[in-house]
Write a protein that holds these residues in place. Structure first.
Motif, PDB file in Angstrom:
ATOM      1  N   UNK A 111      24.035  75.507  -7.763  1.00 29.08           N
ATOM      2  CA  UNK A 111      23.604  76.866  -8.066  1.00 29.08           C
ATOM      3  C   UNK A 111      24.148  77.393  -9.393  1.00 29.08           C
ATOM      4  N   UNK A 112      24.802  76.529 -10.147  1.00 32.78           N
ATOM      5  CA  UNK A 112      25.359  76.971 -11.422  1.00 32.78           C
ATOM      6  C   UNK A 112      24.256  77.039 -12.489  1.00 32.78           C
ATOM      7  N   UNK A 113      24.306  78.053 -13.346  1.00 29.94           N
ATOM      8  CA  UNK A 113      23.302  78.136 -14.415  1.00 29.94           C
ATOM      9  C   UNK A 113      23.529  77.056 -15.467  1.00 29.94           C
ATOM     10  N   UNK A 114      22.485  76.761 -16.200  1.00 34.28           N
ATOM     11  CA  UNK A 114      22.572  75.883 -17.372  1.00 34.28           C
ATOM     12  C   UNK A 114      22.512  76.777 -18.603  1.00 34.28           C
ATOM     13  N   UNK A 115      23.364  76.501 -19.576  1.00 31.28           N
ATOM     14  CA  UNK A 115      23.363  77.276 -20.824  1.00 31.28           C
ATOM     15  C   UNK A 115      22.766  76.440 -21.955  1.00 31.28           C
ATOM     16  N   UNK A 116      21.869  77.063 -22.716  1.00 36.16           N
ATOM     17  CA  UNK A 116      21.177  76.392 -23.806  1.00 36.16           C
ATOM     18  C   UNK A 116      21.491  77.096 -25.129  1.00 36.16           C
ATOM     19  N   UNK A 117      21.406  76.369 -26.229  1.00 38.07           N
ATOM     20  CA  UNK A 117      21.625  77.003 -27.532  1.00 38.07           C
ATOM     21  C   UNK A 117      20.373  77.725 -28.016  1.00 38.07           C
ATOM     22  N   UNK A 118      20.553  78.601 -28.969  1.00 35.96           N
ATOM     23  CA  UNK A 118      19.437  79.270 -29.646  1.00 35.96           C
ATOM     24  C   UNK A 118      19.693  79.189 -31.148  1.00 35.96           C
ATOM     25  N   UNK A 119      18.690  79.554 -31.929  1.00 33.09           N
ATOM     26  CA  UNK A 119      18.824  79.538 -33.386  1.00 33.09           C
ATOM     27  C   UNK A 119      18.833  80.959 -33.899  1.00 33.09           C
ATOM     28  N   UNK A 120      19.868  81.312 -34.652  1.00 33.44           N
ATOM     29  CA  UNK A 120      20.006  82.648 -35.219  1.00 33.44           C
ATOM     30  C   UNK A 120      19.448  82.627 -36.642  1.00 33.44           C
ATOM     31  N   UNK A 121      18.291  83.256 -36.841  1.00 30.17           N
ATOM     32  CA  UNK A 121      17.658  83.202 -38.163  1.00 30.17           C
ATOM     33  C   UNK A 121      18.426  83.994 -39.212  1.00 30.17           C
ATOM     34  N   UNK A 122      19.171  85.000 -38.793  1.00 27.99           N
ATOM     35  CA  UNK A 122      19.980  85.748 -39.762  1.00 27.99           C
ATOM     36  C   UNK A 122      21.099  84.875 -40.304  1.00 27.99           C
TER      37      UNK A 122
ATOM     38  N   UNK B  99      20.977  81.494 -40.008  1.00 26.88           N
ATOM     39  CA  UNK B  99      20.379  80.188 -40.300  1.00 26.88           C
ATOM     40  C   UNK B  99      21.186  79.064 -39.668  1.00 26.88           C
ATOM     41  N   UNK B 100      21.687  79.321 -38.456  1.00 27.17           N
ATOM     42  CA  UNK B 100      22.517  78.343 -37.750  1.00 27.17           C
ATOM     43  C   UNK B 100      22.204  78.388 -36.247  1.00 27.17           C
ATOM     44  N   UNK B 101      22.380  77.246 -35.561  1.00 28.04           N
ATOM     45  CA  UNK B 101      22.289  77.263 -34.098  1.00 28.04           C
ATOM     46  C   UNK B 101      23.535  77.905 -33.503  1.00 28.04           C
ATOM     47  N   UNK B 102      23.370  78.518 -32.326  1.00 26.45           N
ATOM     48  CA  UNK B 102      24.486  79.166 -31.641  1.00 26.45           C
ATOM     49  C   UNK B 102      24.513  78.653 -30.205  1.00 26.45           C
ATOM     50  N   UNK B 103      25.592  77.978 -29.841  1.00 22.36           N
ATOM     51  CA  UNK B 103      25.691  77.360 -28.517  1.00 22.36           C
ATOM     52  C   UNK B 103      25.798  78.413 -27.418  1.00 22.36           C
ATOM     53  N   UNK B 104      25.367  78.028 -26.208  1.00 23.27           N
ATOM     54  CA  UNK B 104      25.554  78.865 -25.027  1.00 23.27           C
ATOM     55  C   UNK B 104      24.872  80.208 -25.080  1.00 23.27           C
ATOM     56  N   UNK B 105      23.743  80.316 -25.794  1.00 19.10           N
ATOM     57  CA  UNK B 105      23.088  81.609 -26.004  1.00 19.10           C
ATOM     58  C   UNK B 105      22.100  81.979 -24.910  1.00 19.10           C
ATOM     59  N   UNK B 106      21.528  80.979 -24.243  1.00 20.81           N
ATOM     60  CA  UNK B 106      20.457  81.219 -23.277  1.00 20.81           C
ATOM     61  C   UNK B 106      20.919  80.776 -21.893  1.00 20.81           C
TER      62      UNK B 106
END
Length: 208
Positions: free
Chosen positions: A98-109, A111-118
């Motif tokens: 039942x634990x969530x999965x965390x995914x990265x997202x890309x921050x366009x401001x 211009x880098x990926x950010x871990x654990x965003x989603x």
């Protein structure tokens, strides 16, 4: 099959996750086609029964692209951690416990990926993922199509798509002449590659 009806698309996505088992919907298309906008609207329309996980979270960091000598091709297939994206899709298709999965997202401001965003809760029946290279059949991208329960290809008017890309680059701080050169070079090379794989989609979407 082709469609342009947003309500019908939302209903199709709803049916995909209707049995409660985790499903993954992929939305592919060339740079600037409007993938992120469509994916967000579909996700919002499902009112908590879907989470959007963008492929762009797997961009390699700028420092790593510099080290590899690929910074001038940012956005090309080999400037992403494709194997990491494949591994995430496998986790998302088969959540454990039942634990969530965390995914990265890309921050366009940045211009880098950010871990654990989603955050993807275990009980959400549908994951919507979008990106350029979901339909590629070569290299480390090849497993992606087999991990999608359904794949859509978003087809956009080329002139509108290019205009969107230029404006996006300008909006995030690039001088217009630089943005126009980048779109005409790097982005359009990637667009041609993406277009060659559109036949692997279940559905072609054309939205105004």
């Amino acid at each position: 099959m082709e469609t342009s009806d947003l309500a019908a698309l939302t209903d199709r996505a709803r049916r995909l996750g209707a049995d409660g088992r985790r499903r993954v919907l992929g939305i592919a298309g060339a740079p600037g086609a409007g993938k992120s906008t469509l994916a967000a609207r579909i996700t919002e329309g499902l009112q908590g029964r879907a989470v959007l996980v963008p492929m762009d979270g797997f961009h390699l960091a700028g420092a790593e692209l510099e080290r590899l000598g690929r910074a001038d091709r940012k956005g090309a297939p080999d400037t992403f951690d494709a194997a990491g994206y494949v591994a995430l899709l496998r986790r998302l298709r088969h959540p454990e416990g039942q634990e969530p999965v965390y995914a990265p997202a890309f921050d366009r401001a940045l211009e880098e990926p950010v871990a654990g965003s989603v955050r993807v809760p275990a009980d959400v029946p549908l994951v919507v993922t979008e990106g350029n290279y979901l339909l590629l059949d070569e290299g480390p991208w090849a497993p992606v199509r087999g991990l999608l329960d359904e794949a859509w290809f978003l087809d956009a008017d080329p002139g509108l798509r290019v205009s969107r890309l230029v404006e996006r680059h300008v909006r995030f701080g690039k001088p217009r002449p630089y943005a126009e050169r980048w779109v005409a070079g790097s982005d359009e090379r990637n667009a041609r590659l993406v277009e060659r794989h559109r036949a692997r989609a279940d559905l072609v979407v054309r939205l105004g």
